[in-house]
Write a protein that holds these residues in place. Sequence first.
Motif, short mmCIF file in Angstrom:
data_model
loop_
_atom_site.label_atom_id
_atom_site.label_comp_id
_atom_site.label_asym_id
_atom_site.label_seq_id
_atom_site.Cartn_x
_atom_site.Cartn_y
_atom_site.Cartn_z
N GLY A 185 0.80 -1.22 0.00
CA GLY A 185 0.00 0.00 0.00
C GLY A 185 0.83 1.27 0.00
O GLY A 185 1.93 1.32 0.55
N THR B 124 0.05 5.49 0.65
CA THR B 124 -0.92 6.51 1.03
C THR B 124 -0.43 7.86 0.49
O THR B 124 0.74 8.19 0.62
N TYR C 231 -5.56 6.40 -1.50
CA TYR C 231 -4.92 5.12 -1.22
C TYR C 231 -4.58 4.44 -2.54
O TYR C 231 -5.42 4.38 -3.43
#
Length: 187
Positions: A86, A88, A130
Motif C-alpha cells: 500500500g 498513502t 490510497y
Amino acid sequence: MVTPPGDDDVVEILGADRPMISDHWHGLPRRTRLTLTAATCTILLGGLLAYVATHRPPPPPPDPVAATSISITDVEVPVGYSPDFGITLSASASTRVAFGRTAEGYGNLVLHVTPGAGAVLGPGHTRVLYARAVVCTCHVRHPARGTPLLFVTLRNARGEGRVQVVPTAVQFDLIDRAVRHACGGTV
C-alpha cells in the motif's frame, strides 16, 4: 359683450422673461463654476469606475496542476514475498478540481488508486488517496530516483493537466525494497 382682439392688442406669454439656465450658469462666479464642473466630473468618473469594477468578469481559476499538491505520505513495506503493498497519498488544492485517470510511472508496478476518476477535491480541503501497488513483473529494471511514481490527471474550469507524484529518497528506497521483497530479491 366680448370684443375680439384687435391689431393693437398685445398678447403676453407667461414665463417668457425668465432667465435661461445658461444665464444662471454664466452669472455664477468663475470659482463656483469650476468647483461644480470638477465635482460633476468626479462623480461621473467614480460611477464609471464602480460600474467597471462590479461588472468585471471573475478571473479564471489557476491551472489545475499549479492549484494542486499531491504527495506520498506513507509506503507500506510488505512482510514476506507479497506481490502487493500500500501507498498513502495526500492531495490538497486551492481551487475545485476533479480527479481523472491515473497512470503508473514505473514499468514493474500497477497502481490501483482510490478514490478514482470523478472524485472532487474542494478548495482548502485535504483528501487522502490510497494506492494498492502490485508488482507485475520482476524482469524490468527499477527506475532511477526522481522518476515519477504516478501521474494523476486533474480537471477544473480552466482545463486539464497531469500532476507528477515523485517519491522522496526515503520513499523511493521503501518502494524499491517492497519490489525486491515481492520479487524474492531478484531485482
